[in-house]
Write a protein that holds these residues in place. Structure first.
Motif, PDB file in Angstrom:
ATOM      1  N   VAL A   6      38.085  47.118  43.738  1.00 28.00           N
ATOM      2  CA  VAL A   6      39.447  46.587  44.557  1.00 28.00           C
ATOM      3  C   VAL A   6      39.285  44.559  44.771  1.00 28.00           C
ATOM      4  N   GLY A   7      38.352  44.916  45.148  1.00 27.92           N
ATOM      5  CA  GLY A   7      37.427  42.991  46.041  1.00 27.92           C
ATOM      6  C   GLY A   7      37.601  42.480  44.294  1.00 27.92           C
ATOM      7  N   VAL A   8      37.161  42.892  43.437  1.00 23.02           N
ATOM      8  CA  VAL A   8      36.908  42.431  42.125  1.00 23.02           C
ATOM      9  C   VAL A   8      38.131  42.124  41.209  1.00 23.02           C
ATOM     10  N   LEU A   9      38.958  43.214  41.977  1.00 21.83           N
ATOM     11  CA  LEU A   9      39.940  43.275  40.914  1.00 21.83           C
ATOM     12  C   LEU A   9      41.652  42.367  41.790  1.00 21.83           C
ATOM     13  N   PHE A  10      40.900  41.899  42.712  1.00 22.52           N
ATOM     14  CA  PHE A  10      41.777  40.931  43.333  1.00 22.52           C
ATOM     15  C   PHE A  10      41.184  39.375  42.756  1.00 22.52           C
ATOM     16  N   ALA A  11      39.874  39.751  43.336  1.00 17.77           N
ATOM     17  CA  ALA A  11      39.766  38.456  43.322  1.00 17.77           C
ATOM     18  C   ALA A  11      39.817  37.842  41.711  1.00 17.77           C
ATOM     19  N   LEU A  15      40.610  33.852  38.767  1.00 20.83           N
ATOM     20  CA  LEU A  15      41.068  33.597  37.543  1.00 20.83           C
ATOM     21  C   LEU A  15      40.979  34.064  36.461  1.00 20.83           C
ATOM     22  N   VAL A  16      40.825  35.083  35.963  1.00 25.54           N
ATOM     23  CA  VAL A  16      41.426  35.822  34.351  1.00 25.54           C
ATOM     24  C   VAL A  16      40.949  35.371  33.026  1.00 25.54           C
ATOM     25  N   VAL A  17      40.565  33.845  32.849  1.00 23.20           N
ATOM     26  CA  VAL A  17      40.167  33.724  31.755  1.00 23.20           C
ATOM     27  C   VAL A  17      38.821  32.863  31.488  1.00 23.20           C
ATOM     28  N   TYR A  28      44.429  30.419  38.573  1.00 22.68           N
ATOM     29  CA  TYR A  28      45.270  30.465  39.561  1.00 22.68           C
ATOM     30  C   TYR A  28      44.145  30.943  41.047  1.00 22.68           C
ATOM     31  N   ASP A  29      44.358  29.919  41.573  1.00 21.17           N
ATOM     32  CA  ASP A  29      43.522  30.171  42.469  1.00 21.17           C
ATOM     33  C   ASP A  29      44.637  29.294  43.542  1.00 21.17           C
ATOM     34  N   PRO A  58      52.018  36.939  33.156  1.00 21.92           N
ATOM     35  CA  PRO A  58      50.951  36.845  32.598  1.00 21.92           C
ATOM     36  C   PRO A  58      49.075  36.878  33.185  1.00 21.92           C
ATOM     37  N   ASP A  59      49.123  36.352  34.275  1.00 24.63           N
ATOM     38  CA  ASP A  59      48.130  36.028  35.376  1.00 24.63           C
ATOM     39  C   ASP A  59      47.240  38.181  35.617  1.00 24.63           C
ATOM     40  N   GLY A  60      48.539  38.487  35.701  1.00 28.30           N
ATOM     41  CA  GLY A  60      49.068  40.478  35.993  1.00 28.30           C
ATOM     42  C   GLY A  60      47.513  40.956  34.872  1.00 28.30           C
ATOM     43  N   ALA A  61      48.350  40.882  32.825  1.00 24.78           N
ATOM     44  CA  ALA A  61      47.656  41.220  32.060  1.00 24.78           C
ATOM     45  C   ALA A  61      46.331  40.992  31.865  1.00 24.78           C
ATOM     46  N   GLU A  62      45.473  39.076  31.910  1.00 25.16           N
ATOM     47  CA  GLU A  62      44.406  38.721  32.235  1.00 25.16           C
ATOM     48  C   GLU A  62      43.734  39.263  32.980  1.00 25.16           C
ATOM     49  N   LEU A  63      44.060  39.983  34.271  1.00 22.40           N
ATOM     50  CA  LEU A  63      43.261  40.542  35.228  1.00 22.40           C
ATOM     51  C   LEU A  63      42.710  41.927  34.589  1.00 22.40           C
ATOM     52  N   ARG A  64      44.184  42.989  34.443  1.00 25.50           N
ATOM     53  CA  ARG A  64      43.882  44.330  33.866  1.00 25.50           C
ATOM     54  C   ARG A  64      42.580  43.613  32.325  1.00 25.50           C
TER      55      ARG A  64
END
Length: 133
Positions: A6-11, A15-17, A28-29, A58-64
């Motif tokens: 989850v660290g990676v997940l929410f870090a 970031l995303v791209v 998204y910092d 958009p940030d959630g989709a990139e995170l996923r």
């Protein structure tokens, strides 16, 4: 890997791209992690996005999209800020939303491969009571 996942997940909120420097974007910092932590609605929205791909911002989709790579690489493309945000979110989920944490872990690390791989590193960073079962 429990915490790294989850660290990676929410870090990755920040970031995303991928950038040419082979780092995740800092686009998204400026996301306010404390605002997300204080809001069950926001946490549940990101959780639903990660688990099902539905209702993603958009940030959630990139995170996923990039989460599997970030978990696999130990967040090697993450900045210090991304890692700090991840730790904050991980601690919150484990302490306050263990049912969500468990589901995320089951989805993104079902064989506990990464939990086991990152165990020592996470304990050095202060994650006590880390289990690899």
């Amino acid at each position: 890997m429990k915490y790294m996942l989850v660290g990676v997940l929410f870090a990755l909120f920040g970031l995303v791209v991928c950038r040419p420097e082979d780092q995740y974007t800092n686009k998204y910092d400026n996301i306010d992690i404390e605002e997300i932590i204080k809001s069950d609605r926001l946490i549940n929205s990101y959780f639903k996005c990660l688990m099902t791909g539905e209702g993603c911002t958009p940030d959630g989709a990139e995170l996923r999209k990039i989460l599997p790579d970030a978990i696999h690489s130990g967040c090697s493309k993450c900045s210090r800020k991304h890692k700090d945000v991840s730790k904050r979110m991980i601690n919150h989920l484990i302490k306050n939303k263990p049912e969500l944490w468990k589901q995320l872990e089951e989805k993104f690390d079902p064989q506990a491969t990464y939990r086991t791989k990152y165990k020592d590193e996470l304990e050095k960073e202060g994650f006590k009571g880390f289990k690899t079962n």
